[in-house]
Scaffold this motif. Structure first.
Motif, short mmCIF file in Angstrom:
data_model
loop_
_atom_site.label_atom_id
_atom_site.label_comp_id
_atom_site.label_asym_id
_atom_site.label_seq_id
_atom_site.Cartn_x
_atom_site.Cartn_y
_atom_site.Cartn_z
N ASN A 281 106.50 11.81 66.04
CA ASN A 281 105.04 12.52 66.52
C ASN A 281 105.67 13.63 65.10
O ASN A 281 107.50 13.88 66.08
N THR B 287 105.54 8.72 63.22
CA THR B 287 103.66 8.96 63.88
C THR B 287 103.25 10.64 62.69
O THR B 287 103.93 11.23 63.27
N VAL C 28 103.17 5.93 59.50
CA VAL C 28 101.82 5.52 60.43
C VAL C 28 101.25 6.66 60.63
O VAL C 28 101.58 7.19 61.37
N VAL C 29 99.79 7.22 59.57
CA VAL C 29 99.77 8.57 59.93
C VAL C 29 98.00 8.35 59.63
O VAL C 29 97.85 7.85 59.33
N LEU D 22 97.93 5.07 66.31
CA LEU D 22 99.38 5.20 65.89
C LEU D 22 100.72 4.94 66.54
O LEU D 22 101.84 4.90 66.11
N GLU E 267 100.77 12.37 70.53
CA GLU E 267 99.00 12.17 69.37
C GLU E 267 99.23 13.82 68.80
O GLU E 267 99.00 13.82 68.12
#
Length: 292
Positions: A10, A35, A82-83, A181, A211
């Motif tokens: 992340n 992410t 991936v966002v 995500l 997250e």
């Protein structure tokens, strides 16, 4: 990327989080997926105001600055991105990223997910008896005097899965769940089915932990004096396994702390109870087991 482990990193817990985090996560050690979570309810209002000034806006602009630093490296190392930075205009952000890739001389397959915007459907939904009651007050949406400016459904992970299956290097999402995500890349990598409830629930837990970025590495920990290097805290990585089990870690040499305490603090953040509702599955938080 190995057959049995997927390292999901992340680099953003909110719109305006540390810009350098994307580069730090890509360059700080091996990862398979990058992410970033950029959306909150307040952020949707900010993006709405942006779009009022410019119809082509409505997305997290800082994501483009981050991609300018790392997109080439991600493509070279086969790191998927991936966002949910697409916000109210995922197609617009995908188009801007395409322009950036061309300018940088990078060949990238960029996908975007759509379908969350329900604003135009609100009258029809209410006519059909969907009252859209306030979760706390129980007041139906029809009682609201003010203008509704955004109406977005929380999408799950399967649009992400499909985009990755079609060969996307970057998947730009609108309002998906924060956990999606992480669930999306894991379900794609390990070929989880839509009814693989236990594995999907485990992915929800992993996604919920990472997250919010550095919150799970000590940034949301009451005992912050125990957290070393908190002034430049490291962002988290979830090492996902095929069976749904996972290890939360961070790059070596970074500030912060990954412990049962810091992970528990994040697990209890923004939940409504022991059953964590999600469009992909419901995770039983009273069944989680942690160990150092």
């Amino acid at each position: 990327m190995t057959d049995d482990i997927l390292r999901i990193a992340n680099c953003s817990g909110f719109y305006g989080d540390r810009l350098s985090a994307a580069r730090e996560m890509v360059e700080g050690g091996p990862i398979d997926v990058l992410t970033g979570d950029y959306l909150a309810e307040l952020t949707m209002m900010i993006l709405f105001k942006d779009r009022m000034k410019n119809p082509d806006a409505g997305f997290a602009r800082t994501f483009l600055r981050q991609m300018e630093e790392v997109l080439g490296t991600c493509i070279d190392r086969k790191i998927k991105v991936v966002v949910n930075a697409g916000g109210l205009n995922p197609a617009g952000l995908a188009a801007e990223l395409e322009k950036l890739a061309v300018r940088l001389g990078i060949k990238a397959t960029i996908a975007h997910v759509a379908g969350d915007d329900l604003l135009a459907q609100l009258p029809a939904l209410q006519q059909r008896g969907v009252e859209l009651r306030h979760l706390d007050k129980g007041i139906p949406l029809s009682s609201l005097q003010e203008q509704v400016v955004t109406a977005n459904a929380y999408l799950g992970a399967w649009g992400i899965v499909e985009a990755l299956r079609r060969g996307a290097d970057v998947v730009i999402c609108p309002r998906v769940t924060d956990a999606a995500l992480a669930i999306g890349p894991a379900a794609w990598k390990f070929n989880w089915a839509r009814d693989d409830w236990d594995r999907l629930a485990a992915g929800i837990v992993a996604g919920h932990i990472i997250e919010c970025g550095a919150q799970c590495t000590g940034g949301n920990y009451s005992f912050f004096k125990e957290v070393p290097g908190i002034e430049h805290i490291g962002f988290p990585i979830a090492e996902m396994h095929r069976d749904g089990s996972f290890v939360i870690t961070k790059h070596p040499g970074t500030g912060g702390l990954v412990s049962v305490g810091t992970i528990t603090a994040q697990l209890l953040y923004e939940i409504q109870g022991p059953r964590y509702l999600n469009p992909d599955a419901t995770a039983r938080f009273d069944s989680i087991r942690l160990e150092q």
